[in-house]
Design an enzyme around this catalytic site. Structure first.
Site, mmCIF file in Angstrom:
data_model
loop_
_atom_site.group_PDB
_atom_site.id
_atom_site.type_symbol
_atom_site.label_atom_id
_atom_site.label_comp_id
_atom_site.label_asym_id
_atom_site.label_seq_id
_atom_site.Cartn_x
_atom_site.Cartn_y
_atom_site.Cartn_z
ATOM 1 N N HIS A 186 0.863 -1.201 0.000
ATOM 2 C CA HIS A 186 0.000 0.000 0.000
ATOM 3 C C HIS A 186 0.893 1.242 0.000
ATOM 4 O O HIS A 186 1.492 1.588 1.013
ATOM 5 C CB HIS A 186 -0.904 -0.022 1.242
ATOM 6 C CG HIS A 186 -1.839 1.137 1.343
ATOM 7 N ND1 HIS A 186 -3.209 0.987 1.437
ATOM 8 C CD2 HIS A 186 -1.616 2.469 1.372
ATOM 9 C CE1 HIS A 186 -3.775 2.179 1.533
ATOM 10 N NE2 HIS A 186 -2.825 3.095 1.497
ATOM 11 N N HIS A 216 1.415 5.357 -1.997
ATOM 12 C CA HIS A 216 0.874 6.395 -2.893
ATOM 13 C C HIS A 216 2.053 7.041 -3.618
ATOM 14 O O HIS A 216 2.922 7.627 -2.974
ATOM 15 C CB HIS A 216 0.154 7.481 -2.098
ATOM 16 C CG HIS A 216 -0.991 6.977 -1.285
ATOM 17 N ND1 HIS A 216 -2.304 7.214 -1.625
ATOM 18 C CD2 HIS A 216 -1.016 6.241 -0.146
ATOM 19 C CE1 HIS A 216 -3.094 6.648 -0.716
ATOM 20 N NE2 HIS A 216 -2.337 6.057 0.186
ATOM 21 N N GLN A 264 -10.451 9.509 -3.412
ATOM 22 C CA GLN A 264 -10.073 10.218 -2.177
ATOM 23 C C GLN A 264 -11.258 10.945 -1.526
ATOM 24 O O GLN A 264 -11.351 11.022 -0.309
ATOM 25 C CB GLN A 264 -8.960 11.224 -2.492
ATOM 26 C CG GLN A 264 -8.546 12.127 -1.345
ATOM 27 C CD GLN A 264 -7.676 11.433 -0.305
ATOM 28 O OE1 GLN A 264 -6.529 11.094 -0.559
ATOM 29 N NE2 GLN A 264 -8.239 11.212 0.874
ATOM 30 N N GLU A 323 -10.477 3.951 8.579
ATOM 31 C CA GLU A 323 -9.257 4.681 8.967
ATOM 32 C C GLU A 323 -9.685 5.916 9.749
ATOM 33 O O GLU A 323 -9.523 7.060 9.322
ATOM 34 C CB GLU A 323 -8.450 5.076 7.721
ATOM 35 C CG GLU A 323 -7.057 5.590 8.077
ATOM 36 C CD GLU A 323 -6.249 6.031 6.869
ATOM 37 O OE1 GLU A 323 -6.827 6.156 5.766
ATOM 38 O OE2 GLU A 323 -5.044 6.273 7.036
ATOM 39 N N ASP A 373 3.339 2.873 3.015
ATOM 40 C CA ASP A 373 2.363 3.935 2.724
ATOM 41 C C ASP A 373 3.064 5.254 2.356
ATOM 42 O O ASP A 373 4.016 5.230 1.625
ATOM 43 C CB ASP A 373 1.378 4.086 3.894
ATOM 44 C CG ASP A 373 -0.006 4.574 3.454
ATOM 45 O OD1 ASP A 373 -0.147 5.048 2.322
ATOM 46 O OD2 ASP A 373 -0.952 4.471 4.250
HETATM 47 ZN ZN LIG Z 1 -2.583 5.153 2.038
#
Ligand SMILES: [Zn+2]
Length: 419
Positions: free
Chosen positions: A55, A57, A151, A212, A308
């Site tokens: 995971h 970005h 998002q 989250e 992440d």
């Molecule tokens: Zn993330």
């Protein structure tokens, strides 16, 4: 004639062996005397399969402070900054350059597989188009999976589903939803149902940003698990973060663990960003920011640890080191028992490989030749010192070499005569 032979490596920790490669595959493991185009001495270092990042970005990476700084460090300021960045600075070239920098940074540290989240809330899908190009250009050494991720929510943002469908047409590998960011619980459930329908229709895997939030009432993980069973997608479903689970009461957790086990979904935890981002509004003592990693693992659920964010609007740190993520996890999950070190190493290697569905990942004859060499005695030593990956082999070729860090002493250790 082999393409490459690396002699004197520790594969199962104790025995010293040689490894031979041809046409990108591992041909032989054992004692090798046949000729090769290149022979390297492994110097009895530990040969491990590559790290797998489950995971990350790439579109938001390397923009912390350029120009906006997240002063509060909180999620919602991060989202605002990212929205401003998308409007004013995001271009095809910008995404390409930053993504390639991060891929190189991570590959040099021994990551050869990554699952990358791509924000698809921008109507032009700029980041996705750039990352599809990056994915193709690095495919000879790095396997990149792209996940279309809304998002700003699927139902709570304008054209959320339309953009997800466009992302599927462009060629994302997997799709996502962010149910806890939808306006209501009901919209969150609907967003998951519709996302699963799309996944079934287009044969995509699912990687859900799930719970989250430090809210004991955020219970979308049960919906994800239930839909994974109903659709039969099981292992093709992953839930990331799920830190709200730490706030659930024990009776509910017991029921949830059984459901998760039956669903066979994967869980990905991101201890670096979540330890910094979560627990902020708790009164003291504050939550540790991560999900119930130890209980999930002990219940037989596949858990992976991810790095992440890297210098993003949400997290002003990060180096792409999987060992840093594992080191943080050991602390936050209270996993410092003898067996825990090996477990955490599996969470960044074989468990993460299972999340990505990588076939023939292990170090075996006939498998693709992807591995790293490290100077470490065992998993505890590796996670404690976090040594560099001194040699990275991708598809049978030496991709990167990083010299071992050593301190050179200048003789001042002895008491000089004049003192
Ligand atoms: Zn993330």
């Amino acid at each position: 004639m082999y393409d490459l032979v690396i002699k004197n490596v520790r594969i199962d920790q104790l025995k010293i062996k040689d490894i031979a490669m041809k046409d990108g595959c591992i041909c032989k493991i054992g004692s090798i005397s046949e000729p090769a185009n290149k022979v390297v001495d492994g110097e009895k270092r530990w040969l491990l399969p590559p790290y797998v990042e489950s995971h990350v970005h790439l579109d938001t990476a390397l923009i912390s402070g350029k120009p906006f700084v997240n002063q509060s460090g909180e999620l919602f300021e991060g989202i605002n900054i990212w929205n401003k960045y998308k409007e004013n600075f995001l271009t095809h070239e910008d995404v390409m350059e930053r993504a390639k920098t991060v891929i190189k940074m991570m590959a040099g540290q021994g990551v050869l597989f990554m699952r990358c989240m791509v924000d698809i809330s921008d109507p032009q899908l700029t980041a996705l188009k750039a990352l599809l190009e990056v994915k193709r250009s690095v495919a000879h050494f790095m396997t990149v999976q792209l996940v279309g991720f809304p998002q700003n929510g699927l139902l709570s943002s304008k054209d959320g589903f339309l953009q997800l469908e466009q992302a599927i047409d462009l060629g994302v590998d997997g799709i996502s939803a962010v149910p806890h960011l939808e306006a209501t619980r009901e919209k969150g459930v609907t967003s998951l149902e519709q996302c699963f329908q799309l996944a079934v229709k287009h044969k995509k895997f699912l990687h859900i940003f799930c719970d989250e939030i430090d809210d004991s009432q955020s219970r979308f993980l049960e919906v994800v698990a239930s839909l994974a069973i109903e659709t039969g997608l099981h292992e093709q479903v992953t839930a990331s973060h799920v830190n709200a689970m730490s706030y659930y009461d024990e009776a509910y957790v017991r029921k949830l663990l059984d459901l998760l086990k039956a669903s066979r979904i994967n869980i990905v935890t991101a201890p670096l960003i979540n330890s910094a981002m979560q627990g902020r509004v708790d009164a003291s003592p504050k939550g540790r920011g991560i999900t119930r990693v130890k209980e999930l693992h002990e219940a037989g659920i596949n858990v992976a640890v991810a790095h992440d964010d890297i210098l993003s609007p949400f997290y002003p740190l990060g180096t792409g080191s999987m060992l840093a993520a594992g080191h943080m996890l050991l602390h936050l999950a209270h996993m410092t028992g003898e067996k825990d070190f090996k477990t955490v190493l599996q969470m960044m290697t074989s468990n993460a490989a299972k999340v990505l569905g990588i076939k023939r990942y292990e170090i075996n004859e006939g498998n693709q030749a992807n591995f790293i060499l490290v100077s470490a005695a065992n998993a505890q030593d590796l996670l404690r010192r976090q040594p560099v990956a001194e040699l990275v082999v991708a598809n049978g070729q030496i991709l990167a070499e990083t010299p071992k860090q050593e301190t050179k002493w200048n003789g001042f250790l002895e008491m000089p005569r004049h003192l």
